[in-house]
Scaffold this motif. Structure first.
Motif, PDB file in Angstrom:
ATOM      1  N   SER A  43       0.817  -1.353   0.107  1.00  0.00           N
ATOM      2  CA  SER A  43       0.024   0.069   0.111  1.00  0.00           C
ATOM      3  C   SER A  43       0.867   1.357  -0.021  1.00  0.00           C
ATOM      4  CB  SER A  43      -0.867   0.166   1.020  1.00  0.00           C
ATOM      5  OG  SER A  43      -1.967  -0.981   1.065  1.00  0.00           O
ATOM      6  N   ALA A  44       1.406   1.630   1.274  1.00  0.00           N
ATOM      7  CA  ALA A  44       2.167   2.843   1.088  1.00  0.00           C
ATOM      8  C   ALA A  44       3.521   2.821   0.847  1.00  0.00           C
ATOM      9  CB  ALA A  44       2.153   3.375   2.621  1.00  0.00           C
ATOM     10  N   SER A  93      -6.094   5.862   9.230  1.00  0.00           N
ATOM     11  CA  SER A  93      -5.829   5.732   7.882  1.00  0.00           C
ATOM     12  C   SER A  93      -5.752   4.163   7.536  1.00  0.00           C
ATOM     13  CB  SER A  93      -4.419   6.481   7.925  1.00  0.00           C
ATOM     14  OG  SER A  93      -3.733   6.051   6.501  1.00  0.00           O
ATOM     15  N   TYR A  95      -3.949   3.141   5.374  1.00  0.00           N
ATOM     16  CA  TYR A  95      -2.352   2.880   5.190  1.00  0.00           C
ATOM     17  C   TYR A  95      -1.786   2.861   6.335  1.00  0.00           C
ATOM     18  CZ  TYR A  95      -4.172   4.102   0.444  1.00  0.00           C
ATOM     19  OH  TYR A  95      -4.878   4.471  -0.816  1.00  0.00           O
ATOM     20  N   GLN A 118      -0.270   8.790   6.025  1.00  0.00           N
ATOM     21  CA  GLN A 118      -0.581   9.106   4.577  1.00  0.00           C
ATOM     22  C   GLN A 118      -1.729   9.825   4.280  1.00  0.00           C
ATOM     23  OE1 GLN A 118      -0.048   5.771   2.271  1.00  0.00           O
ATOM     24  NE2 GLN A 118      -0.108   7.028   0.240  1.00  0.00           N
ATOM     25  N   LYS A 119      -1.868  10.954   3.638  1.00  0.00           N
ATOM     26  CA  LYS A 119      -2.880  11.610   3.276  1.00  0.00           C
ATOM     27  C   LYS A 119      -2.786  12.019   1.807  1.00  0.00           C
ATOM     28  CE  LYS A 119      -4.152  13.350   8.017  1.00  0.00           C
ATOM     29  NZ  LYS A 119      -4.323  14.590   8.724  1.00  0.00           N
ATOM     30  N   GLY A 120      -3.675  11.718   0.802  1.00  0.00           N
ATOM     31  CA  GLY A 120      -3.727  12.109  -0.270  1.00  0.00           C
ATOM     32  C   GLY A 120      -2.313  11.952  -0.968  1.00  0.00           C
ATOM     33  N   GLY A 121      -1.802  10.875  -0.839  1.00  0.00           N
ATOM     34  CA  GLY A 121      -0.533  10.323  -1.461  1.00  0.00           C
ATOM     35  C   GLY A 121       0.781  11.151  -0.969  1.00  0.00           C
ATOM     36  N   SER A 122       0.750  11.745   0.183  1.00  0.00           N
ATOM     37  CA  SER A 122       1.878  12.240   0.997  1.00  0.00           C
ATOM     38  C   SER A 122       1.678  11.981   2.300  1.00  0.00           C
ATOM     39  CB  SER A 122       2.009  13.843   0.571  1.00  0.00           C
ATOM     40  OG  SER A 122       0.879  14.447   1.111  1.00  0.00           O
ATOM     41  N   TYR A 123       2.595  12.429   3.044  1.00  0.00           N
ATOM     42  CA  TYR A 123       2.981  11.843   4.318  1.00  0.00           C
ATOM     43  C   TYR A 123       2.927  13.306   5.129  1.00  0.00           C
ATOM     44  CZ  TYR A 123       3.755   7.003   3.821  1.00  0.00           C
ATOM     45  OH  TYR A 123       3.871   5.815   3.171  1.00  0.00           O
ATOM     46  N   GLN A 124       1.725  13.247   6.279  1.00  0.00           N
ATOM     47  CA  GLN A 124       1.775  14.419   7.257  1.00  0.00           C
ATOM     48  C   GLN A 124       2.076  14.146   8.586  1.00  0.00           C
ATOM     49  OE1 GLN A 124       0.542  17.292   5.520  1.00  0.00           O
ATOM     50  NE2 GLN A 124       0.778  16.063   3.822  1.00  0.00           N
TER      51      GLN A 124
END
Length: 185
Positions: A43-44, A93, A95, A118-124
């Motif tokens: 996944s991630a 999440s 992911y 992971q949020k919207g394809g990037s990591y926060q």
């Protein structure tokens, strides 16, 4: 009638697989069945923890400066950075979240713990603790922050205790759910 040898075998098996906490086995309670932790590459995918820390505006600048190859690495040898990335489900999440421990190269003192979702394809960045000495662990979908505890007579090498603060993801952030402190030899 059950043969005596069968009863003895079952008793021996129970004795060997015992559940007491004798120092080598840590009791964790019931296993969570809500989410299975996939391998970090599912996944991630694996993240580059060095890049993640260096690009994160929430990471203190003096700690960003510690995100560099340790002495004696590179120049023909693989570069070793004082970072450790772990993957698991700590937030809501779908992911795996990424927990990163940043430490010193020499003695491995924990400098900071960071959790990324992971949020919207990037990591926060959703959690940060930059109060050394600190180390983070993933425990049964909980975040555990571990600190060495020193008494007045402890040498730097040898703390006689530790404190563990456990956090759970609730309402979109981490909330403390327990704290324990043990000091003594």
């Amino acid at each position: 009638m059950v043969p005596v040898t069968a009863i003895a075998a079952v008793c021996a098996l129970i004795g060997v697989s015992g559940c007491a906490d004798t120092g080598g086995v840590r009791l964790e309670g019931a296993a969570s069945t809500s989410k299975a932790s996939p391998s970090p590459t599912v996944s991630a995918g694996k993240v580059n923890p060095v890049t993640l820390l260096k690009q994160d505006p929430k990471v203190r600048q003096e700690f960003k400066e510690d995100v560099k190859p340790c002495p004696g690495t590179g120049a023909g040898k693989p570069k070793k950075y004082p970072v450790e990335a772990k993957y698991g489900y700590l937030t809501d999440s779908r992911y795996p979240d990424v927990l990163i421990n940043l430490s010193t190269c020499g003695d491995g003192t924990g400098l900071g713990v960071y959790v990324y979702q992971q949020k919207g394809g990037s990591y926060q960045n959703v959690f940060i603790d930059e109060t050394p000495p600190v180390h983070g662990e993933i425990g049964d979908s909980y975040l555990e922050i571990i600190r060495k505890v020193y008494t007045d007579t402890d040498a730097v090498c040898c703390p006689t205790g530790k404190s563990v603060t456990t956090y759970a993801w609730t309402g979109g952030w981490f909330s403390e759910i327990s704290h324990s402190r043990a000091v003594g030899k």
